[in-house]
Design an enzyme around this catalytic site. Sequence first.
Site, PDB file in Angstrom:
ATOM      1  N   HIS A 184      28.119  72.263  21.320  1.00  0.00           N
ATOM      2  CA  HIS A 184      27.088  71.454  21.981  1.00  0.00           C
ATOM      3  C   HIS A 184      25.748  71.889  21.409  1.00  0.00           C
ATOM      4  O   HIS A 184      25.393  73.062  21.484  1.00  0.00           O
ATOM      5  CB  HIS A 184      27.120  71.649  23.497  1.00  0.00           C
ATOM      6  N   CYS A 185      25.008  70.943  20.835  1.00  0.00           N
ATOM      7  CA  CYS A 185      23.754  71.287  20.163  1.00  0.00           C
ATOM      8  C   CYS A 185      22.556  70.930  21.057  1.00  0.00           C
ATOM      9  O   CYS A 185      22.306  69.748  21.300  1.00  0.00           O
ATOM     10  CB  CYS A 185      23.657  70.556  18.829  1.00  0.00           C
ATOM     11  N   PRO A 186      21.792  71.927  21.554  1.00  0.00           N
ATOM     12  CA  PRO A 186      20.623  71.594  22.386  1.00  0.00           C
ATOM     13  C   PRO A 186      19.533  70.879  21.603  1.00  0.00           C
ATOM     14  O   PRO A 186      18.756  70.113  22.167  1.00  0.00           O
ATOM     15  CB  PRO A 186      20.139  72.959  22.889  1.00  0.00           C
ATOM     16  N   ASN A 189      20.543  67.485  21.916  1.00  0.00           N
ATOM     17  CA  ASN A 189      20.865  67.130  23.300  1.00  0.00           C
ATOM     18  C   ASN A 189      22.156  66.306  23.332  1.00  0.00           C
ATOM     19  O   ASN A 189      22.283  65.336  24.058  1.00  0.00           O
ATOM     20  CB  ASN A 189      19.710  66.348  23.951  1.00  0.00           C
TER      21      ASN A 189
END
EC number: 2.3.1.225
Length: 361
Positions: A184-186, A189
């Site tokens: 999951h890449c912040p 998002n």
Amino acid sequence: MRVQRSLLLGPARLCLRILLLLGYRRRCPPLLRGLVQRWRYGKVCLRSLLYNSFGGSDTAVDAAFEPVYWLVDNVIRWFGVVFVVLVIVLTGSIVAIAYLCVLPLILQTYSVPRLCWHFFYSHWNLILIVFHYYQAITTPPGYPPQGRNDIATVSICKKCIYPKPARTHHCSICNRCVLKMDHHCPWLNNCVGHYNHRYFFSFCFFMTLGCVYCSYGSWDLFREAYAAIETYHQTPPPIFSFRERITHKSLVYLWFLCSSVALALGALTVWHAILISRGETSIERHINKKERRRLQAKGRVFRNPYNYGCLDNWKIFLGVDTGRHWLTRVLLPSNHLPHGNGLSWEPPPWVTAHSASVMAV
Ligand SMILES: [Zn+2]
Ligand SMILES: [Zn+2]
């Protein structure tokens, strides 16, 4: 942990035995007998409520850290929007500096062919960064179908309570299962999965390329600007206009930001390139490492069932079928779909019938 338990339970058991001995005697007061019965009842209740066949120190630690996981997941979910805005603002500021500060300076000094080269390269690089970032944040990573279906699954997701196809993992931030989940890449998002993995990698690659280009290309301008800033506090002070001072500071900001992003994002891009060459995702890297050690202990060799060979892994990942695709699908913006549906995977040639079971990762 066992020592602590025995230290606590030892005296409690001793007290209970004394109470039981006293409780069975006729002369024992009814109050004490009632107390013994309540103790027994309470113990049975506690055991039935807390009984867990999988109980252990790992379960206790997981339960204790559950609020922390919840907090981290929610913070990342909400801060995702902030990170996306930050990427857009920082990239926009570099583009603005390039147009407003760098362009007027190089127009006076560079030759026409050199200017043309910089003009075409920088715009090609910028278009690819914007295109891949937009696609990476707006393309859903791909989710397994829920409900009755005929797809081959390898396990059940404990959170969704739905069958999980191979290479699918649950994302606790998105709160759903993701096909061929990488992470999951912040900064996006969004989850990186089957349908947007190429966009994520291409964005990282072209952003690193753009940052290297900016920091290398502006090295001379940065040195001049830095030397000029150092003379600001001399006596008598040098005569610089407001515009010149802004240009100096902007050039220093551009060089520092681009160099740091080039280093950090460059390292991440190299790491992902290694994983893609091996036919692994970030999650599979950990699973395969464990599996490799487990089989090694048994004297066997682990082989990744999704490794089609370095060049073929790249062709599958980038969706390159013909030689022309290296230009049209890699070096130019392209929104073609990845190979396969992310639910089932073609076994590589080395996987024979007897070893097909290794596909269940
Ligand atoms: Zn799930
Ligand atoms: Zn996610």
